[in-house]
Design a protein around this motif. Structure first.
Motif, short mmCIF file in Angstrom:
data_model
loop_
_atom_site.label_atom_id
_atom_site.label_comp_id
_atom_site.label_asym_id
_atom_site.label_seq_id
_atom_site.Cartn_x
_atom_site.Cartn_y
_atom_site.Cartn_z
N ASP A 1 0.83 -1.21 0.00
CA ASP A 1 0.00 0.00 0.00
C ASP A 1 0.87 1.26 0.00
O ASP A 1 0.58 2.23 -0.70
CB ASP A 1 -0.94 0.02 1.20
CG ASP A 1 -2.18 -0.82 1.00
OD1 ASP A 1 -2.49 -1.16 -0.16
OD2 ASP A 1 -2.83 -1.15 2.01
N GLN A 2 1.94 1.24 0.79
CA GLN A 2 2.85 2.38 0.82
C GLN A 2 3.52 2.58 -0.53
O GLN A 2 3.67 3.72 -0.99
CB GLN A 2 3.89 2.19 1.92
CG GLN A 2 3.32 2.27 3.32
CD GLN A 2 4.32 1.85 4.39
OE1 GLN A 2 5.36 1.28 4.10
NE2 GLN A 2 3.99 2.14 5.63
N LEU A 3 3.91 1.49 -1.18
CA LEU A 3 4.51 1.60 -2.51
C LEU A 3 3.51 2.12 -3.53
O LEU A 3 3.85 2.94 -4.38
CB LEU A 3 5.05 0.23 -2.96
CG LEU A 3 6.30 -0.25 -2.25
CD1 LEU A 3 6.60 -1.70 -2.62
CD2 LEU A 3 7.49 0.64 -2.60
N ARG A 4 2.24 1.68 -3.43
CA ARG A 4 1.21 2.17 -4.33
C ARG A 4 1.00 3.66 -4.14
O ARG A 4 0.89 4.43 -5.10
CB ARG A 4 -0.10 1.40 -4.10
CG ARG A 4 -1.22 1.78 -5.04
CD ARG A 4 -2.53 1.10 -4.67
NE ARG A 4 -2.86 1.19 -3.26
CZ ARG A 4 -3.33 2.28 -2.64
NH1 ARG A 4 -3.52 3.39 -3.32
NH2 ARG A 4 -3.62 2.27 -1.36
N GLU A 5 0.98 4.11 -2.88
CA GLU A 5 0.83 5.54 -2.59
C GLU A 5 2.02 6.34 -3.11
O GLU A 5 1.85 7.42 -3.67
CB GLU A 5 0.67 5.76 -1.08
CG GLU A 5 -0.65 5.28 -0.53
CD GLU A 5 -0.72 5.29 0.98
OE1 GLU A 5 0.21 5.84 1.63
OE2 GLU A 5 -1.69 4.74 1.53
N LEU A 6 3.22 5.80 -2.94
CA LEU A 6 4.42 6.45 -3.45
C LEU A 6 4.35 6.58 -4.97
O LEU A 6 4.67 7.63 -5.53
CB LEU A 6 5.67 5.67 -3.03
CG LEU A 6 7.01 6.24 -3.48
CD1 LEU A 6 7.26 7.59 -2.84
CD2 LEU A 6 8.12 5.26 -3.13
N ASN A 7 3.89 5.53 -5.61
CA ASN A 7 3.75 5.57 -7.06
C ASN A 7 2.72 6.61 -7.49
O ASN A 7 2.94 7.35 -8.46
CB ASN A 7 3.37 4.19 -7.59
CG ASN A 7 3.32 4.14 -9.10
OD1 ASN A 7 4.29 4.47 -9.77
ND2 ASN A 7 2.18 3.75 -9.64
N GLU B 1 1.88 9.32 -5.87
CA GLU B 1 2.49 10.64 -5.67
C GLU B 1 3.46 10.97 -6.80
O GLU B 1 3.49 12.08 -7.30
CB GLU B 1 3.24 10.68 -4.33
CG GLU B 1 2.36 10.68 -3.12
CD GLU B 1 3.15 10.53 -1.83
OE1 GLU B 1 4.39 10.72 -1.83
OE2 GLU B 1 2.51 10.23 -0.80
N HIS B 2 4.24 9.96 -7.19
CA HIS B 2 5.20 10.16 -8.28
C HIS B 2 4.49 10.48 -9.59
O HIS B 2 4.90 11.39 -10.31
CB HIS B 2 6.08 8.91 -8.44
CG HIS B 2 6.98 8.97 -9.62
ND1 HIS B 2 8.09 9.78 -9.67
CD2 HIS B 2 6.92 8.32 -10.81
CE1 HIS B 2 8.67 9.62 -10.85
NE2 HIS B 2 7.99 8.75 -11.55
#
Length: 115
Positions: free
Chosen positions: A96-102, A104-105
């Motif tokens: 989930d954190q990686l999905r959110e980071l993506n 944002e990117h």
């Protein structure tokens, strides 16, 4: 003192992890189970494009790695349900954190530059 190379133990650990979560379907399967989609047919419908063969392969890998658990319910017809293990819940949080980071990117990449 920093080591100058990645140890064999660490390389094997990363390779094993990549084998399990590096597949394009693994993150979706973990996310779906985390959202309460627990039966194989439901998972297949929730993840458009995944074949039964690939879903079963991913479920076996995630089971072997200890990310999910499998429960068989007796009866006719027999039912199978999957759940996240504590390790799977940690992985779901990281995904989930990686999905959110993506996200944002992607939004930052689409914003026009300001002078």
């Amino acid at each position: 003192m920093k080591t100058k190379f990645l140890s064999l133990k660490d390389r094997r650990s990363y390779h094993s992890l990549e084998d399990v979560v590096g597949c394009k379907w693994s993150a979706g399967v973990v996310a779906a189970i985390g959202r309460g989609i627990v039966r194989p047919g439901e998972l297949e419908r929730f993840l458009p494009g995944i074949s039964t063969k690939i879903l079963n392969e991913r479920l076996r890998k995630l089971l072997a790695y200890g990310v999910i658990s499998r429960t068989e319910h007796p009866g006719l017809p027999a039912r199978v349900e999957y759940a996240l293990t504590p390790s799977g819940q940690k992985l779901a949080t990281i995904l989930d954190q990686l999905r959110e980071l993506n996200a944002e990117h992607e939004s930052a990449a689409t914003l026009p530059e300001t002078p």
